[in-house]
Design a protein around this motif. Sequence first.
Motif, PDB file in Angstrom:
ATOM      1  N   VAL A   1       0.839  -1.205   0.000  1.00 31.94           N
ATOM      2  CA  VAL A   1       0.000   0.000   0.000  1.00 31.94           C
ATOM      3  C   VAL A   1       0.872   1.254   0.000  1.00 31.94           C
ATOM      4  O   VAL A   1       0.599   2.214  -0.737  1.00 31.94           O
ATOM      5  CB  VAL A   1      -0.976  -0.008   1.203  1.00 31.94           C
ATOM      6  N   THR A   2       1.928   1.258   0.782  1.00 28.78           N
ATOM      7  CA  THR A   2       2.850   2.400   0.818  1.00 28.78           C
ATOM      8  C   THR A   2       3.462   2.646  -0.556  1.00 28.78           C
ATOM      9  O   THR A   2       3.527   3.785  -1.024  1.00 28.78           O
ATOM     10  CB  THR A   2       3.958   2.158   1.864  1.00 28.78           C
ATOM     11  N   ILE A   3       3.880   1.590  -1.213  1.00 28.23           N
ATOM     12  CA  ILE A   3       4.493   1.715  -2.539  1.00 28.23           C
ATOM     13  C   ILE A   3       3.484   2.227  -3.566  1.00 28.23           C
ATOM     14  O   ILE A   3       3.784   3.139  -4.340  1.00 28.23           O
ATOM     15  CB  ILE A   3       5.105   0.359  -2.976  1.00 28.23           C
ATOM     16  N   ILE A   4       2.286   1.673  -3.562  1.00 28.64           N
ATOM     17  CA  ILE A   4       1.263   2.099  -4.525  1.00 28.64           C
ATOM     18  C   ILE A   4       0.909   3.577  -4.329  1.00 28.64           C
ATOM     19  O   ILE A   4       0.847   4.344  -5.294  1.00 28.64           O
ATOM     20  CB  ILE A   4       0.010   1.203  -4.423  1.00 28.64           C
ATOM     21  N   VAL A   5       0.711   3.973  -3.092  1.00 31.10           N
ATOM     22  CA  VAL A   5       0.369   5.372  -2.806  1.00 31.10           C
ATOM     23  C   VAL A   5       1.502   6.308  -3.233  1.00 31.10           C
ATOM     24  O   VAL A   5       1.264   7.358  -3.842  1.00 31.10           O
ATOM     25  CB  VAL A   5       0.026   5.561  -1.307  1.00 31.10           C
ATOM     26  N   THR A   6       2.726   5.938  -2.951  1.00 30.97           N
ATOM     27  CA  THR A   6       3.868   6.797  -3.278  1.00 30.97           C
ATOM     28  C   THR A   6       4.082   6.891  -4.785  1.00 30.97           C
ATOM     29  O   THR A   6       4.316   7.988  -5.315  1.00 30.97           O
ATOM     30  CB  THR A   6       5.140   6.309  -2.564  1.00 30.97           C
ATOM     31  N   ILE A   7       3.989   5.778  -5.490  1.00 32.86           N
ATOM     32  CA  ILE A   7       4.135   5.815  -6.952  1.00 32.86           C
ATOM     33  C   ILE A   7       3.021   6.653  -7.576  1.00 32.86           C
ATOM     34  O   ILE A   7       3.271   7.497  -8.438  1.00 32.86           O
ATOM     35  CB  ILE A   7       4.159   4.390  -7.550  1.00 32.86           C
ATOM     36  N   PHE A   8       1.794   6.430  -7.138  1.00 41.37           N
ATOM     37  CA  PHE A   8       0.670   7.201  -7.663  1.00 41.37           C
ATOM     38  C   PHE A   8       0.868   8.694  -7.399  1.00 41.37           C
ATOM     39  O   PHE A   8       0.663   9.521  -8.293  1.00 41.37           O
ATOM     40  CB  PHE A   8      -0.654   6.723  -7.053  1.00 41.37           C
ATOM     41  N   THR A   9       1.272   9.036  -6.187  1.00 38.98           N
ATOM     42  CA  THR A   9       1.473  10.441  -5.823  1.00 38.98           C
ATOM     43  C   THR A   9       2.548  11.085  -6.695  1.00 38.98           C
ATOM     44  O   THR A   9       2.337  12.160  -7.260  1.00 38.98           O
ATOM     45  CB  THR A   9       1.859  10.562  -4.334  1.00 38.98           C
TER      46      THR A   9
END
Length: 160
Positions: A60-68
């Motif tokens: 979840v941390t990776i997905i949120v950071t990449i999306f951001t």
Amino acid sequence: MKSGCFFFCIPFACVFTYYCLDKFFNLDWANAFNNLIVFAAVIILSVTGLLFYDRIYTLVTIIVTIFTLCYLHFIGKKEWIGKASFVYLVLMPGFFAVNGILTGSLIQSPVVNYNPDEFMGIRMGTIPVEDAVYGYSQFLLIIYFFKKLTESKEQKIPSY
């Protein structure tokens, strides 16, 4: 109520630090690294996500950071990612102090406990590395909304 203050005070302090450093120092040089920061972060996070896809906090941390990062850079065309990234590095000693207390073993029972099955298991002292990445994406989003609110306010003020 006490924990609610944490989620108000910490982001406010981060925005205030960003605003002051941006106001009093010329940090425009850091924006030259926008492409490098986004490219390197997306590659490193993607590889990490492929290796640890079964760890929910990590994923979840990776997905949120990449999306951001991708939204800000490619869609929003924001030129301040390098500046914000530099300020986040400046904020890291405070992050380590506060988060270290929350996750640390200095107190009888830490305020925050992590399920070792849900993150990579790599810690910076007592802090999971995912916390720094999550904090980075949260910081970028807070700066984005701060700038959005201040831009709309400046547009409404009539000039004489």
